[in-house]
Design a protein around this motif. Structure first.
Motif, PDB file in Angstrom:
ATOM      1  N   LEU A 372       0.844  -1.203   0.000  1.00 24.14           N
ATOM      2  CA  LEU A 372       0.000   0.000   0.000  1.00 24.14           C
ATOM      3  C   LEU A 372       0.876   1.250   0.000  1.00 24.14           C
ATOM      4  N   TYR A 373       1.930   1.188   0.796  1.00 25.63           N
ATOM      5  CA  TYR A 373       2.835   2.337   0.887  1.00 25.63           C
ATOM      6  C   TYR A 373       3.474   2.622  -0.478  1.00 25.63           C
ATOM      7  N   LEU A 374       3.997   1.585  -1.098  1.00 22.11           N
ATOM      8  CA  LEU A 374       4.651   1.776  -2.401  1.00 22.11           C
ATOM      9  C   LEU A 374       3.670   2.377  -3.408  1.00 22.11           C
ATOM     10  N   ALA A 375       2.458   1.799  -3.453  1.00 23.78           N
ATOM     11  CA  ALA A 375       1.455   2.275  -4.415  1.00 23.78           C
ATOM     12  C   ALA A 375       1.068   3.720  -4.104  1.00 23.78           C
ATOM     13  N   ALA A 376       0.817   4.015  -2.824  1.00 20.73           N
ATOM     14  CA  ALA A 376       0.389   5.362  -2.431  1.00 20.73           C
ATOM     15  C   ALA A 376       1.462   6.388  -2.766  1.00 20.73           C
ATOM     16  N   PHE A 377       2.698   6.041  -2.483  1.00 17.08           N
ATOM     17  CA  PHE A 377       3.787   6.999  -2.695  1.00 17.08           C
ATOM     18  C   PHE A 377       4.043   7.236  -4.189  1.00 17.08           C
ATOM     19  N   VAL A 378       4.127   6.155  -4.941  1.00 14.07           N
ATOM     20  CA  VAL A 378       4.420   6.274  -6.382  1.00 14.07           C
ATOM     21  C   VAL A 378       3.293   7.046  -7.084  1.00 14.07           C
ATOM     22  N   LEU A 379       2.043   6.724  -6.755  1.00 13.23           N
ATOM     23  CA  LEU A 379       0.925   7.414  -7.408  1.00 13.23           C
ATOM     24  C   LEU A 379       0.888   8.900  -7.028  1.00 13.23           C
ATOM     25  N   LEU A 380       1.201   9.194  -5.765  1.00 10.76           N
ATOM     26  CA  LEU A 380       1.184  10.599  -5.344  1.00 10.76           C
ATOM     27  C   LEU A 380       2.260  11.393  -6.094  1.00 10.76           C
ATOM     28  N   VAL A 381       3.452  10.817  -6.173  1.00  9.42           N
ATOM     29  CA  VAL A 381       4.546  11.506  -6.872  1.00  9.42           C
ATOM     30  C   VAL A 381       4.192  11.681  -8.360  1.00  9.42           C
ATOM     31  N   ALA A 382       3.670  10.614  -8.950  1.00  8.00           N
ATOM     32  CA  ALA A 382       3.296  10.685 -10.375  1.00  8.00           C
ATOM     33  C   ALA A 382       2.213  11.752 -10.568  1.00  8.00           C
ATOM     34  N   GLY A 383       1.237  11.773  -9.664  1.00  5.26           N
ATOM     35  CA  GLY A 383       0.155  12.758  -9.756  1.00  5.26           C
ATOM     36  C   GLY A 383       0.673  14.176  -9.606  1.00  5.26           C
ATOM     37  N   MET A 384       1.643  14.365  -8.715  1.00  5.40           N
ATOM     38  CA  MET A 384       2.195  15.711  -8.502  1.00  5.40           C
ATOM     39  C   MET A 384       3.018  16.153  -9.710  1.00  5.40           C
ATOM     40  N   ILE A 385       3.805  15.236 -10.268  1.00  6.20           N
ATOM     41  CA  ILE A 385       4.624  15.590 -11.440  1.00  6.20           C
ATOM     42  C   ILE A 385       3.707  15.951 -12.618  1.00  6.20           C
ATOM     43  N   ALA A 386       2.665  15.124 -12.810  1.00  4.11           N
ATOM     44  CA  ALA A 386       1.750  15.362 -13.940  1.00  4.11           C
ATOM     45  C   ALA A 386       0.735  16.465 -13.622  1.00  4.11           C
ATOM     46  N   ASP A 387       0.689  16.884 -12.351  1.00  2.00           N
ATOM     47  CA  ASP A 387      -0.311  17.843 -11.872  1.00  2.00           C
ATOM     48  C   ASP A 387      -1.720  17.380 -12.288  1.00  2.00           C
ATOM     49  N   TYR A 388      -1.982  16.110 -12.031  1.00  2.00           N
ATOM     50  CA  TYR A 388      -3.235  15.482 -12.453  1.00  2.00           C
ATOM     51  C   TYR A 388      -4.032  15.124 -11.195  1.00  2.00           C
ATOM     52  N   PRO A 390      -7.072  13.808 -10.359  1.00  2.00           N
ATOM     53  CA  PRO A 390      -7.674  12.498 -10.044  1.00  2.00           C
ATOM     54  C   PRO A 390      -6.653  11.492  -9.520  1.00  2.00           C
ATOM     55  N   LEU A 391      -5.458  11.526 -10.095  1.00  5.03           N
ATOM     56  CA  LEU A 391      -4.414  10.597  -9.646  1.00  5.03           C
ATOM     57  C   LEU A 391      -3.979  10.917  -8.209  1.00  5.03           C
ATOM     58  N   ILE A 392      -3.847  12.213  -7.922  1.00  2.25           N
ATOM     59  CA  ILE A 392      -3.464  12.627  -6.560  1.00  2.25           C
ATOM     60  C   ILE A 392      -4.528  12.169  -5.557  1.00  2.25           C
ATOM     61  N   ARG A 393      -5.799  12.307  -5.951  1.00  2.26           N
ATOM     62  CA  ARG A 393      -6.877  11.906  -5.029  1.00  2.26           C
ATOM     63  C   ARG A 393      -6.875  10.392  -4.784  1.00  2.26           C
ATOM     64  N   VAL A 394      -6.653   9.616  -5.849  1.00  3.23           N
ATOM     65  CA  VAL A 394      -6.581   8.149  -5.681  1.00  3.23           C
ATOM     66  C   VAL A 394      -5.422   7.808  -4.742  1.00  3.23           C
ATOM     67  N   ALA A 395      -4.282   8.467  -4.967  1.00  2.00           N
ATOM     68  CA  ALA A 395      -3.110   8.207  -4.117  1.00  2.00           C
ATOM     69  C   ALA A 395      -3.429   8.530  -2.656  1.00  2.00           C
ATOM     70  N   LEU A 396      -4.150   9.628  -2.444  1.00  2.00           N
ATOM     71  CA  LEU A 396      -4.426  10.043  -1.064  1.00  2.00           C
ATOM     72  C   LEU A 396      -5.443   9.122  -0.381  1.00  2.00           C
ATOM     73  N   VAL A 397      -6.310   8.497  -1.175  1.00  2.00           N
ATOM     74  CA  VAL A 397      -7.208   7.471  -0.605  1.00  2.00           C
ATOM     75  C   VAL A 397      -6.343   6.299  -0.120  1.00  2.00           C
ATOM     76  N   LEU A 398      -5.329   5.938  -0.937  1.00  2.00           N
ATOM     77  CA  LEU A 398      -4.424   4.848  -0.527  1.00  2.00           C
ATOM     78  C   LEU A 398      -3.647   5.227   0.732  1.00  2.00           C
ATOM     79  N   TRP A 399      -3.282   6.512   0.845  1.00  2.00           N
ATOM     80  CA  TRP A 399      -2.580   6.957   2.067  1.00  2.00           C
ATOM     81  C   TRP A 399      -3.474   6.763   3.286  1.00  2.00           C
ATOM     82  N   MET A 400      -4.773   7.040   3.135  1.00  2.00           N
ATOM     83  CA  MET A 400      -5.683   6.869   4.279  1.00  2.00           C
ATOM     84  C   MET A 400      -5.816   5.381   4.629  1.00  2.00           C
TER      85      MET A 400
END
Lengths: 427, 109
Positions: A372-388, A390-400
């Protein structure tokens, strides 16, 4: 040689458990706050919600858990019992109340009494921690580089929170004759390099070889790390206070990076010379943590040169959610179960068969936690780089979800009911 | 912990060794005999059993639990005798003191 050294007593659980339990609570709060402010994460860092999030991560999560771990591990590193359990408990109460006040006052951006009170309580908590640390370390006649790191990091923590308090006062009554945002950079890096980096360097060089059954004879690397990390930080703070923050500051970051590299080379040497060939999943968190720290150093010049605020956000993300979070997630289950085990089963060992510390938590949950940690972190970083978003929100659900899994496993350890009492199985 | 069969206390030593194998190092999950932590057990004093041992690291927070475990284990098999645990740091414990059985339990090479 007879035993003139303490054989080591686990400190009272009160000096350790509340920190882990509250730290897990703050981690959950951090995940929720991140989700609530998803749209602001890639914006400028001097934003009330981002400041609240950074202080939740730095004080409520990082410092809270590290205080608990330090009170448990100081006896191992200093080869002495903890100087004072009472001071540890008081530091817990003050750090908890202080952090809540501080985070709330940042969130609503209420500059004044609430923020200054919160900051003052955190300063007193740090002072008590420093006294406890120095007194425990001073009881031993031999010095070691690990002890030097622990003492040095405690002093830097104190300096960091004092600067933080002065900045909080400065927001109410301006008295610092320097740019507030530049001062904020000094405050942040005193904490990151002085407190977190030096504490983690000291503790990890004792624990990682112990867990891997590895060793390195290149101890000079640790002395080099101690000098370089401190010299780089002192030069940065001194120059940064009297002069504007310019590209020259990257030279000081380079000195700290060399000090960090020396520490990591030492750990790599211990890893190469280990007896335990199989590396446990929890130790893989540590490897991820160090990789995030390395990326943090790479991101620093980008955060400086690029005007896009995303790079500063990514820099902070790699340090707080990458480096510090990964190492806490891994090390929690390598340390916390022992204190609970000790309080329940210490008197029964040798008399009856008792459960092992690793049976106090769910190994399955640690597997979920890692992925979960790996997925949450990678998706958050990818979302921030792409400034996208929906991806950031999915990542943050995984963080929760990650925070919930971690908190559940920590609670399982803290609220463990003894399975055996005086030879009678109770469960 | 080596036992010489011609020792006048060979029977007691075997009994002590068997009991001490019930004491597990909670950090390494191996009994303290196979870890090589027990350097010797002395039965020369009839009223006492004196154990000379070390710990894997000075200041180990589990030290108290391990020495308590040694006393518990030996009190069970030698009732009425005082159990004295003498912790020493020389020779310093190292990984080469682990028995082959201990290494196998730890999955070491």
């Amino acid at each position: 040689m007879a035993a003139d050294i303490s054989i080591g007593k686990a400190p009272h659980p009160l000096a350790v458990l509340p920190f882990y339990g509250t730290g897990a609570g703050f981690f959950a709060a951090l995940a929720v706050l991140l989700f609530m402010t998803a749209g602001e994460l890639t914006g400028h860092h001097f934003n009330p919600h981002v400041l609240a999030i950074v202080h939740t991560a730095a004080l409520g999560w990082g410092t809270m858990v590290i205080f608990g771990a330090a009170y448990q591990l100081l006896p191992v590193i200093c080869e002495r019992d903890l100087y004072s359990v009472a001071l540890a408990v008081v530091s817990y109460v003050l750090l908890t109340i202080g952090t809540i006040l501080l985070v709330w006052s940042f969130w609503v951006f209420e500059v004044g009494a609430l923020m200054i009170t919160g900051g003052s309580l955190v300063v007193v908590a740090a002072l008590l921690y420093t006294v406890n640390t120095c007194a425990t370390a001073a009881l031993h006649q031999n010095s070691s580089v690990q002890r030097a790191f622990i003492v040095s990091s405690a002093l830097w923590l104190l300096i960091t929170v004092i600067i933080g308090l002065l900045l909080a006062i400065n927001l109410r009554v301006t008295f610092i004759p320097r740019n507030h945002l530049d001062m904020l950079k000094l405050h942040a890096h005193a904490g990151l390099v002085g407190w977190f980096l030096q504490l983690i360097t000291g503790v990890s060089t004792k624990l990682v070889p112990m867990f891997l059954l590895g060793k390195s004879k290149r101890e000079w690397l640790l002395y080099a790390a101690l000098v370089l990390q401190n010299v780089g930080l002192v030069l940065f703070l001194a120059d940064g206070y009297f002069n504007p923050i310019t590209a020259k500051m990257l030279i000081y970051a380079g000195i700290v990076a060399l000090g960090t590299a020396a520490w990591l080379v030492y750990l790599a040497d211990a890893y190469r010379n280990r007896l335990r060939r199989k590396v446990e999943l929890l130790m893989k968190h540590t490897a991820v943590s160090f990789a995030c720290l390395a990326v943090g150093f790479v991101l620093l010049p980008m955060a400086y040169y690029f005007t896009d605020t995303r790079w500063v956000s990514l820099y902070g993300t790699f340090l707080f959610l990458g480096w510090i979070t990964a190492i806490i997630l891994g090390k929690t289950f390598k340390t916390l179960p022992f204190i609970v085990w000790s309080s329940h089963y210490r008197h029964l060992t040798g008399k009856v068969k008792v459960p092992l510390p690793k049976q106090l938590y769910s190994e399955r949950l640690t597997v979920y936690q890692f992925y979960l940690y790996l997925a949450a972190f990678v998706l958050l970083v990818a979302g921030m780089i792409a400034d996208y978003m929906p991806l950031i929100r999915v990542a943050l659900v995984l963080w929760m979800m990650l925070a919930a899994v971690y908190a559940a496993n920590v609670a399982k350890i803290i609220f463990h009911k003894p399975m055996i009492t005086d030879g009678n199985r109770t469960q | 912990m080596e036992i010489e069969l011609n020792s006048p206390f060979a029977a007691e030593l075997v009994k002590a060794q068997t009991a001490l194998m019930q004491v597990i190092d909670p950090e390494l999950y191996v009994n303290i005999v196979d870890l090589g932590l027990v350097y010797g057990v002395d039965f020369t004093n009839e009223a006492k059993v004196k154990v000379t041992m070390t710990l894997s690291t000075p200041g180990c927070p589990m030290g108290d639990a391990i020495t308590g475990g040694v006393k518990n284990a030996l009190e069970t098999v030698f009732p009425g005798r005082e159990i004295e645990v003498n912790i020493v740091w020389e020779p310093r414990w190292n990984y080469h003191m682990i028995t082959d059985e201990g290494k196998a339990q730890m999955g070491l090479e």
